[in-house]
Enzyme design. Structure first.
Site, PDB file in Angstrom:
ATOM      1  N   GLU A   1      93.398 184.270  21.959  1.00  0.00           N
ATOM      2  CA  GLU A   1      91.965 184.007  22.510  1.00  0.00           C
ATOM      3  C   GLU A   1      91.697 184.731  23.799  1.00  0.00           C
ATOM      4  O   GLU A   1      90.414 185.116  23.992  1.00  0.00           O
ATOM      5  CB  GLU A   1      91.925 182.472  22.585  1.00  0.00           C
ATOM      6  CG  GLU A   1      91.950 181.515  21.304  1.00  0.00           C
ATOM      7  CD  GLU A   1      90.858 182.200  20.508  1.00  0.00           C
ATOM      8  OE1 GLU A   1      89.620 182.105  20.985  1.00  0.00           O
ATOM      9  OE2 GLU A   1      91.305 182.427  19.225  1.00  0.00           O
TER      10      GLU A   1
ATOM     11  N   SER B   1      98.485 117.175   3.339  1.00  0.00           N
ATOM     12  CA  SER B   1      99.358 116.099   4.225  1.00  0.00           C
ATOM     13  C   SER B   1      99.929 116.956   5.318  1.00  0.00           C
ATOM     14  O   SER B   1     100.665 116.347   6.271  1.00  0.00           O
ATOM     15  CB  SER B   1     100.451 115.925   3.132  1.00  0.00           C
ATOM     16  OG  SER B   1     100.032 114.857   2.312  1.00  0.00           O
TER      17      SER B   1
END
Length: 794
Positions: free
Chosen positions: A86, A482
């Site tokens: 680059e 319960s």
């Protein structure tokens, strides 16, 4: 000489004009430029990572897959590869490369349009973070001005670090670390030359050069990068040749997200968004610590799935997934692409039934053959609601269940050896042993926390997260049956009752004068037991005793006790709340029960222990803060009674652990919901089972049968992590031997007695009339008369 003067004047005029134009262009382009200094506060969208207590990655949240790394965390050869590709003169120019601009201008002139930018790495950073991606000379001019300014504001290494983290490299990967994980399954610091040069090839056209989709294009560009590095003298000929000849293996670093513990991860995600907002969670690069472990999560999910599969089989066979005509069968098989080496024992797959006889069925799946023996179909009977599943005759004839063309689920019972699978000389196909399976419609949840800290160790909110994200542990509100009774008896202990108090177990009718209706509750087994100890009422889960206690306490006292334990639901003002009629989440019930497992204070469950930002700064810490609820004496007595539930009641399956355990089952009317909450001093686990749209699961699908086996299976897998511990008795507790019939003191040697705990000063002081010593002495003193019993009942 005259012409020379004229030429000089004209040249000066042109220079001045050009300078004026240049200054004008600069002022025009610079007048609305963004502030380049914001780049120094580089804060890109980053992946949020969620970790277990062991440092394993539980999951990740992101919009852009980017992991921030410093320059020294990147392999040096990778940095060189990107510079070669680059901007080889990056460390020499001041933000703009005039050589690159000239080269790009020539290419653009030849093409008649802008085809090449000639941008430096600094300019690419400017374009990515401050400017739009449009291609125009105006943007290039602004880009150059900002690049020059940035070069004088940040160091070269700082700019390059930003670039290496910011650049898009295809396949949803932003930055070199994400790309290294995406393409090579490793970190950026581990890249070799061949791998680095391939990644450096991608910025030119990351989507088009994606090596997964375009390996030839990526390879061609990789060769360009390597050639550049060689020409620049950054690698030698030998390194070049080795990189060119090295084959590249593309593989992604596994992402564990939504694989193990998906319900846990989703709950963490929801809570993070509530605390920090969606943008911070998906872009903030948070580091989230949780208290769970993959072992706990895996054990919880497996035990829940197995329990739900067992539950659906107890209800019998629902039929095949489909039945397809012969002309469609080959198409079905061709759609199944299965790797024989990845087949595992226990793995489920859809199979096509090709032939059925009484002894079993022949099946096909993909290129493979299988056999389902009738012995694996015994559960496929038609259910009988009036009888227990084991009382219904098992299926002994496969033709009663399957027929050719059926598509069904089957699990692999045996995996052939690899050499057997690869033997191409076999004349006959390998036949896999398989078992008939059925995905459950019934759902459930498991929730497990450390009551000492509130750390949520495991959470599974359903059979399959990928089928349903609804979390039945934290989002589903269901009646508890319960399982709510310990809360009732906890209130009773603070209002004159003891474990030895006697209450009448007899028919009960409650008339509601507002609705002009009557409520006639009954015990599960439909039997009345007369005068009953509170101990037996809780251990044997006697509904009618519980209702009488609740009536005596008053509804306000019950609601107050539930609220003090952290249950904030709306409670109707009727006695049915004592039997668990109020819908509650499994998470809330576990929180309430943590008070019994502790010293009477409960802990708010925590799935997140801490959160740090992307730079490691702590921004949230979740410390355990116990909430005072009941006395330690109260919690210890309830725990002792719930240990009796395990030893002598419906929680008997938990005895398989061979450790001190307390627990309580819960079953609602018509067995629509089944619960089990059990705990040790170090781990409290709750299980819920039921259909999402409430309907009966079957007469015998109780908490003891449907929920507690899931609890046991999970706890067996994780129990070895903890040393054996018993519950600590507080100083204010005394124990006494109690006559089970009268609730009075019993001497040693008497049958049908219990050792029960009492708050000091509340234990019985009179001896039972059944005491042998009293009868021998004929004293006639202190026996429990019928009048005494009646007084205790009310």
């Amino acid at each position: 000489m005259k012409y020379l003067k004229i030429f000089s004047v004209l040249l000066l005029v042109l220079i001045l004009a050009a300078t004026a134009v240049g200054i004008g262009l600069y002022k025009w382009a610079a007048q609305d430029l963004p502030d380049y200094r914001t780049i120094s506060d580089y804060d890109p969208p980053l992946v949020t990572k969620v970790f277990t207590r062991d440092g394993d990655v539980l999951g990740q949240f992101y919009r852009e897959k980017r992991y921030l790394v410093s320059l020294d965390e990147i392999a040096p050869v990778a940095v060189k590869a990107f510079l070669a590709s680059e901007d080889a003169r990056f460390y020499e120019h001041e933000g703009v490369s005039m050589l690159g601009v000239a080269r790009a201008a020539i290419q653009n002139f030849k093409a008649g349009e802008i085809v090449q930018g000639g941008s430096t790495i600094t300019q690419q950073v400017i374009k990515s973070l401050l400017l739009t991606p449009e291609r125009s000379y105006t943007r290039k001019l602004k880009e150059a001005i900002l690049a020059y300014r940035l070069e004088n504001h940040l160091t070269k290494d700082e700019i390059l670090t930003i670039y290496m983290n910011q650049i898009f490299l295809g396949s949803r990967a932003y930055g070199i670390e994400a790309a290294s994980r995406e393409y090579f399954g490793k970190h950026a610091g581990e890249l070799n030359l061949a791998e680095a040069s391939l990644l450096a090839a991608l910025p030119k056209a990351p989507s088009r050069l994606n090596p997964y989709r375009n390996p030839e294009g990526a390879r061609h560009r990789q060769m360009y990068v390597l050639s550049r590095m060689l020409n620049l003298g950054w690698i030698d000929e030998q390194e070049y040749q080795e990189a060119v000849s090295q084959p590249l293996e593309l593989k992604r670093m596994p992402d564990p997200s939504w694989q193990k513990g998906p319900y846990y991860l989703e709950e963490v995600r929801r809570r993070l968004i509530h605390m920090f907002g969606e943008e911070k969670v998906y872009e903030g690069g948070l580091v989230v610590q949780t208290p769970t472990s993959l072992k706990h999560l895996d054990a919880a999910q497996k035990s829940l799935r197995q329990g739900l599969e067992d539950s659906t089989k107890r209800r019998g066979w629902r039929g095949p997934l489909d039945n397809i005509e012969p002309e469609m069968q080959q198409g079905f098989l061709m759609q199944q692409v299965l790797d024989p080496e990845e087949l595992e024992k226990g793995q489920w797959t859809q199979v096509l039934v090709t032939d059925v006889e009484a002894s079993g069925a022949d099946v096909r799946f993909g290129d493979f053959h299988g056999r389902i023996d009738v012995s694996t179909m015994e559960w496929g009977r038609t259910p009988d609601p009036s009888r227990a599943p084991e009382e219904v005759r098992a299926i002994r004839d496969a033709t009663r269940i399957l027929e050719p063309g059926d598509i069904v689920w089957a699990s692999l019972q045996h995996k052939p050896e690899p050499d057997e699978l690869m033997d191409e000389s076999r004349m006959e196909p390998i036949v896999f042993e398989m078992a008939l399976e059925q995905e459950p419609e019934v759902q459930g949840a498991i929730y497990s926390l450390d009551p000492r800290t509130g750390d949520v160790m495991a959470l599974a909110g359903g059979y399959d997260f990928h089928q349903s994200h609804f979390n039945r542990a934290t989002q589903a509100r269901r009646q508890t049956g319960s399982a709510f009774k310990p809360i009732v008896y906890s209130a009773a202990l603070d209002n004159g009752y003891t474990p030895a108090s006697i209450v009448l177990d007899a028919p009960f009718v409650y008339d509601d004068h507002e609705t002009l209706t009557s409520w006639r509750p009954r015990n599960f087994e439909g039997v009345f037991h007369g005068p009953t100890l509170i101990r037996d009422a809780l251990v044997k889960s006697r509904n009618l005793v519980t209702i009488r206690v609740a009536q005596n306490l008053g509804i306000d006292e019950l609601i107050h006790r539930a609220r003090s334990l952290g249950i904030q639901e709306e409670f109707p003002r009727d006695l049915s709340i004592s039997l668990g009629s109020v819908p509650v989440t499994l998470e809330d019930m576990c929180q309430a029960f943590s008070a019994f497992a502790r010293d009477g204070s409960y802990v708010v469950p925590r799935l997140i222990t801490s959160v740090s930002d992307s730079w490691g700064q702590l921004i949230y810490e979740n410390d355990t803060e116990p909430v005072e609820a009941i006395s330690h004496e109260n919690s210890y007595i309830i725990t002792s009674l719930l240990q009796e539930v395990v030893a002598d009641g419906t929680g008997w399956r938990a005895r398989a652990l061979g450790r001190p355990v307390a627990g309580k089952t819960g079953t609602t009317n018509q067995q629509k919901d089944a619960w089990y909450l059990g705990y040790s001093p170090y781990l409290l686990t709750g299980v819920y089972v039921g259909f999402d749209q409430p309907r009966p699961m079957g007469r015998f699908e109780t908490g003891a049968r449907a929920a507690s086996p899931i609890w046991v299976d999970y706890r067996k897998e994780v129990e070895e992590e903890y040393p054996v511990q018993d519950f600590q008795r507080p100083p204010g507790i005394v124990t006494a031997r109690i006559d089970a019939e009268s609730g009075l003191l019993a001497p040693s040697g008497m049958d049908n007695t219990y050792f029960l705990p009492f708050k000091a000063g509340t234990e019985p002081t009179r001896k039972s009339a059944r005491a042998e010593s009293d009868r021998e002495e004929g004293s006639g003193s202190s026996g429990a008369t019928e009048e005494d019993l009646l007084k205790q009942m009310y």
